[in-house]
Design a protein around this motif. Structure first.
Motif, PDB file in Angstrom:
ATOM      1  N   GLN A 188       0.981  -0.781   0.234  1.00  0.00           N
ATOM      2  CA  GLN A 188       0.103  -0.056  -0.047  1.00  0.00           C
ATOM      3  C   GLN A 188       0.956   1.211  -0.157  1.00  0.00           C
ATOM      4  OE1 GLN A 188      -3.346  -0.100  -0.407  1.00  0.00           O
ATOM      5  NE2 GLN A 188      -3.800  -2.098  -0.425  1.00  0.00           N
ATOM      6  N   SER A 189       2.431   1.186   0.694  1.00  0.00           N
ATOM      7  CA  SER A 189       2.634   2.666   0.697  1.00  0.00           C
ATOM      8  C   SER A 189       3.353   2.779  -0.056  1.00  0.00           C
ATOM      9  CB  SER A 189       3.566   2.300   2.263  1.00  0.00           C
ATOM     10  OG  SER A 189       4.841   1.094   1.814  1.00  0.00           O
ATOM     11  N   LEU A 208       0.537   4.005  -2.757  1.00  0.00           N
ATOM     12  CA  LEU A 208       0.856   5.539  -2.126  1.00  0.00           C
ATOM     13  C   LEU A 208       1.584   6.051  -3.015  1.00  0.00           C
ATOM     14  CD1 LEU A 208      -0.618   7.748  -0.356  1.00  0.00           C
ATOM     15  CD2 LEU A 208       0.322   6.578   1.310  1.00  0.00           C
ATOM     16  N   ILE A 225       1.348   7.039  -6.260  1.00  0.00           N
ATOM     17  CA  ILE A 225      -0.076   8.255  -7.212  1.00  0.00           C
ATOM     18  C   ILE A 225       0.371   9.523  -8.015  1.00  0.00           C
ATOM     19  CG2 ILE A 225      -2.301   9.934  -6.185  1.00  0.00           C
ATOM     20  CD1 ILE A 225      -2.131   7.892  -3.863  1.00  0.00           C
ATOM     21  N   ILE A 254       0.794  13.882  -6.487  1.00  0.00           N
ATOM     22  CA  ILE A 254       1.691  13.419  -4.781  1.00  0.00           C
ATOM     23  C   ILE A 254       2.334  14.461  -4.609  1.00  0.00           C
ATOM     24  CG2 ILE A 254       2.792  11.182  -4.598  1.00  0.00           C
ATOM     25  CD1 ILE A 254       1.584  10.635  -1.956  1.00  0.00           C
ATOM     26  N   ALA A 306       5.818   7.864   2.175  1.00  0.00           N
ATOM     27  CA  ALA A 306       5.426   6.467   2.086  1.00  0.00           C
ATOM     28  C   ALA A 306       6.535   5.169   1.622  1.00  0.00           C
ATOM     29  CB  ALA A 306       4.743   6.504   0.835  1.00  0.00           C
TER      30      ALA A 306
END
Length: 211
Positions: free
Chosen positions: A157-158, A161, A164, A167, A175
């Protein structure tokens, strides 16, 4: 098949006997220093030059500790006490032997019996310790897997992230740090599992194609 049934079947009883010796892990293993003190006590009790601790399976004898001759002359002086397991198996003996005729007292024979009981207690304690360590390893495996699964999710997930679009730099840095630390934790957990597998003799090398 229980022991009572096996007593009526010599072949099956011998199989159970061998299974019991295997359970205590004393088949085809070298002599053990842990038994030397008991052997020395047996020789001292009867004031004789020969003493030993041995286990027997079929026609084969496994000597675990010995003072003096391997095969003392039983016709001169020889006394022994059997090793009787909690479930009734005679798996060996502790003996004392001398080169001169002499009479053993009841007190001496009782002390030899106590030494035989101490051998069984030592074997049972060793099994209890192994079972406790195995249970500990099992709990460790469960704990490691329980920790590894969420850490793997955090790592993925990090990483997502940080990819993205748009970001901001600070969020991307956080992240990245989360991803690095979670991967490090996963590597540490893998190391624990690898060590446990090696110690349990269940480690199997993995094949990997080299390019």
């Amino acid at each position: 098949m229980n022991i009572d049934q096996a007593e009526n079947n010599p072949h099956s009883n011998e199989n159970l006997h061998l299974a019991k010796l295997s359970y205590y892990d004393i088949l085809d293993t070298p002599a053990e220093n842990a038994f030397d003190q008991l052997t020395q006590l047996a020789a001292a009790i009867f004031e004789v030059p020969h003493a030993g601790i041995c286990f027997q399976a079929s026609e084969k004898i496994f000597i675990k500790s010995q003072i003096g001759s391997s095969f003392p002359d039983e016709s001169v002086f020889y006394v022994s006490a059997p090793f009787i397991t909690p479930d009734g198996f005679d798996i060996g003996q502790i003996y004392a032997a001398g080169d001169q005729p002499k009479a053993a007292t009841e007190k001496q024979l009782s002390m030899l019996k106590l030494l035989a009981d101490m051998v069984i207690e030592k074997l049972e304690s060793r099994i209890a310790i192994r079972k406790a360590l195995r249970a500990y390893d099992d709990r460790l495996h469960v704990l490691v897997h329980d920790l590894k699964n969420p850490m793997t999710t955090i790592s993925l997930q990090s990483e997502l992230l940080g990819r993205i679009p748009g970001i901001d730099e600070r969020a991307s840095l956080i992240a990245e740090k989360i991803n690095t630390q979670s991967k490090r934790m996963i590597d540490n957990l893998e190391g624990l599992l690898s060590s446990a597998r090696k110690e349990a003799h269940s480690f199997k090398p993995k094949k990997q194609k080299l390019t």
